[in-house]
Scaffold this active site. Sequence first.
Site, PDB file in Angstrom:
ATOM      1  N   ASP A  75      -5.704   8.354   3.890  1.00  0.00           N
ATOM      2  CA  ASP A  75      -5.851   8.755   2.488  1.00  0.00           C
ATOM      3  C   ASP A  75      -7.157   9.500   2.255  1.00  0.00           C
ATOM      4  OD1 ASP A  75      -3.429   7.525   1.958  1.00  0.00           O
ATOM      5  OD2 ASP A  75      -4.350   5.621   1.415  1.00  0.00           O
ATOM      6  N   HIS A 116       1.881   4.481  -2.985  1.00  0.00           N
ATOM      7  CA  HIS A 116       2.027   5.933  -2.871  1.00  0.00           C
ATOM      8  C   HIS A 116       3.410   6.371  -3.352  1.00  0.00           C
ATOM      9  CE1 HIS A 116      -1.697   6.449  -0.705  1.00  0.00           C
ATOM     10  NE2 HIS A 116      -1.301   5.739   0.342  1.00  0.00           N
ATOM     11  N   HIS A 165       0.840  -1.212   0.000  1.00  0.00           N
ATOM     12  CA  HIS A 165       0.000   0.000   0.000  1.00  0.00           C
ATOM     13  C   HIS A 165       0.870   1.255   0.000  1.00  0.00           C
ATOM     14  CE1 HIS A 165      -3.638   2.377   1.349  1.00  0.00           C
ATOM     15  NE2 HIS A 165      -2.650   3.187   1.719  1.00  0.00           N
ATOM     16  N   GLU A 166       1.836   1.311   0.908  1.00  0.00           N
ATOM     17  CA  GLU A 166       2.689   2.499   1.009  1.00  0.00           C
ATOM     18  C   GLU A 166       3.615   2.630  -0.196  1.00  0.00           C
ATOM     19  OE1 GLU A 166       2.004   4.669   3.099  1.00  0.00           O
ATOM     20  OE2 GLU A 166       0.657   3.455   4.329  1.00  0.00           O
TER      21      GLU A 166
END
Length: 288
Positions: free
Chosen positions: A137, A47, A43-44
């Site tokens: 987010d 980004h 997930h990170e």
Amino acid sequence: MNRFLGVFKCLHIHPLLWVVIAIGVMTAHFYELCLLFMIILIHELGHAFAAAFFSWRIKKISLLPFGGVAEMDEHGNRPLLEEAIVIISGPIQHIWLVGLGFLLWQGEIFTDSLYQSFIQYNIMIFFFNLLPIWPLDGGKLLFLLFSLKKSFPKSHKFTLYFSIFGVSIFLLTVIIKMPTNLNAWIIISFLLFSIFYEWKQRRFLFMRFLLERYYGKTNEFRKLLPLEVQEEDHLLAVLERFHRGCKHPIIVKAKSGDNTMLDENELLYVYFKEKNVTAKIKDVMAVL
């Protein structure tokens, strides 16, 4: 390619995470914890890779005992669409992860229980991160939404006000539904601390926003938004009307009826270079 590989150099694992993993080993939840933190890491990285694509400055990607965070050294002067892409590039990873989990289950690599945990973790992280609470987010998307119509400081304040309301609802839900859930209380504490810290830093963040505009560390603005001001208006009050993603021609309306046009950089020059923080617009015109 180097900027994408450089993302991994920013990876930081919090020491307490190893303690959590050790507890997982002792309680026979090692594989589940590894899956959870792998999902959080992807997930990170979503980004971070999106940020690297747009040449953002990435400070750190941290894996924490209760989640993760990708910290960027950007201060609100990137195009709103670009920032939206970076934000949603985290949650969107869970879509293909669910598909991957299904394939691994079909290939009998995942057991039934491991597959169920994998799907539950992805759904939980996806929806939790989209809550309109800073610094999740969803909270960052809310900041962008406010920024479409309001100035930077107002958008920032409204985001934090809304976040406090959101945490209050979350807190009430925890008290009613799961008052003994330690993880929920840790997350609430983290969210409250993050909102409080962001509120304390709001003036500093606004100054960084203005400084980057002044020194030209911005992409090309796509929208002109003229600001009508009076000669007696304070310089700082005008700067507080600046919007993200906009270039501001300053129209000074004099009592005589004549209008004068100033560039926003002229106001920033007086504020930062001349250090005249108490100036009025008429003082700016006198200096220039």
